[in-house]
Design a protein around this motif. Structure first.
Motif, mmCIF file in Angstrom:
data_model
loop_
_atom_site.group_PDB
_atom_site.id
_atom_site.type_symbol
_atom_site.label_atom_id
_atom_site.label_comp_id
_atom_site.label_asym_id
_atom_site.label_seq_id
_atom_site.Cartn_x
_atom_site.Cartn_y
_atom_site.Cartn_z
ATOM 1 N N THR A 175 38.635 -38.101 74.520
ATOM 2 C CA THR A 175 38.919 -39.532 74.538
ATOM 3 C C THR A 175 40.414 -39.739 74.685
ATOM 4 O O THR A 175 41.206 -38.815 74.530
ATOM 5 C CB THR A 175 38.451 -40.212 73.233
ATOM 6 O OG1 THR A 175 39.139 -39.617 72.143
ATOM 7 C CG2 THR A 175 36.951 -40.094 73.055
ATOM 8 N N THR A 177 31.836 -39.464 78.194
ATOM 9 C CA THR A 177 31.436 -40.746 78.775
ATOM 10 C C THR A 177 30.928 -41.688 77.698
ATOM 11 O O THR A 177 30.771 -42.876 77.936
ATOM 12 C CB THR A 177 30.331 -40.557 79.838
ATOM 13 O OG1 THR A 177 29.217 -39.912 79.229
ATOM 14 C CG2 THR A 177 30.850 -39.729 81.009
ATOM 15 N N GLY A 178 30.662 -41.140 76.531
ATOM 16 C CA GLY A 178 30.209 -41.938 75.409
ATOM 17 C C GLY A 178 30.115 -41.075 74.165
ATOM 18 O O GLY A 178 30.170 -39.849 74.247
ATOM 19 N N TRP A 179 29.986 -41.704 73.026
ATOM 20 C CA TRP A 179 29.866 -40.991 71.760
ATOM 21 C C TRP A 179 29.212 -41.906 70.755
ATOM 22 O O TRP A 179 29.248 -43.120 70.865
ATOM 23 C CB TRP A 179 31.239 -40.519 71.260
ATOM 24 C CG TRP A 179 32.275 -41.602 71.200
ATOM 25 C CD1 TRP A 179 32.576 -42.412 70.145
ATOM 26 C CD2 TRP A 179 33.120 -42.014 72.272
ATOM 27 N NE1 TRP A 179 33.566 -43.296 70.484
ATOM 28 C CE2 TRP A 179 33.920 -43.068 71.786
ATOM 29 C CE3 TRP A 179 33.297 -41.592 73.579
ATOM 30 C CZ2 TRP A 179 34.871 -43.713 72.567
ATOM 31 C CZ3 TRP A 179 34.250 -42.239 74.352
ATOM 32 C CH2 TRP A 179 35.017 -43.280 73.850
ATOM 33 N N GLU A 180 28.569 -41.290 69.781
ATOM 34 C CA GLU A 180 27.935 -42.060 68.711
ATOM 35 C C GLU A 180 27.940 -41.221 67.441
ATOM 36 O O GLU A 180 27.954 -39.994 67.484
ATOM 37 C CB GLU A 180 26.519 -42.476 69.090
ATOM 38 C CG GLU A 180 25.622 -41.339 69.503
ATOM 39 C CD GLU A 180 24.288 -41.805 70.084
ATOM 40 O OE1 GLU A 180 23.276 -41.214 69.679
ATOM 41 O OE2 GLU A 180 24.272 -42.733 70.918
#
Length: 160
Positions: free
Chosen positions: A89, A103-106
């Motif tokens: 990031t 491209t994304g994270w959670e």
């Protein structure tokens, strides 16, 4: 023809460099901001030139510097690392966290487990595709017992 008009004409004909234009305009008593706006409005300014070189000076370099991101100790090696390596990031110009390799994270509800989705099509210098094992190895490189990495404090909370 007044001198400033003649100078602008030479600029438009690409017969004078930006440096010479600015210097001559200053010698004629034209303010820097006005000269710069005249240069920017000319077709000469809109035509990029390929090639050349870019030189950047930075203090703090040392003969003991390394490309190992876990040994970054000052601004020079930080700049080199940012030019060579990618990050999961990054913080954008508005202060918002955005993805670079991710491209994304959670996070799980208790924030103990994080899942990152990796950008596809990323390859290392040797042609190997980026995968989760590469990310794990990078994090573990900074958190290993004998690491002197400045990032160690950031990843100490990572259990595995």
């Amino acid at each position: 023809m007044p001198a400033i008009k003649q100078l602008k004409h030479l600029l438009n004909q690409k017969k004078v460099s930006r440096r010479d234009f600015m210097g001559s305009a200053a010698a004629l008593g034209v303010s820097t901001s006005l000269a710069a706006s005249m240069f920017a409005s000319s077709s000469h300014a809109a035509t990029p030139k390929k090639g050349g070189s870019f030189k950047f000076g930075s203090g703090q370099g040392s003969t003991t510097d390394s490309l190992d991101p876990a040994t970054t100790t000052h601004t020079y090696t930080q700049l080199v690392n940012h030019a060579l390596y990618n990050y999961l990031t990054e913080v954008d110009n508005k202060g918002k966290l955005t993805g670079e390799l991710a491209t994304g994270w959670e996070a799980s509800k208790d924030a103990k487990t994080w899942t990152f989705m990796l950008r596809e099509g990323v390859t290392h210098h040797n042609g190997k595709s980026l995968d989760a094992e590469d990310v794990i190895a990078s994090i573990n490189h900074h958190r290993k017992k004998d690491s002197k990495s400045a990032a160690k404090a950031l990843v100490e909370a990572v259990k595995e």
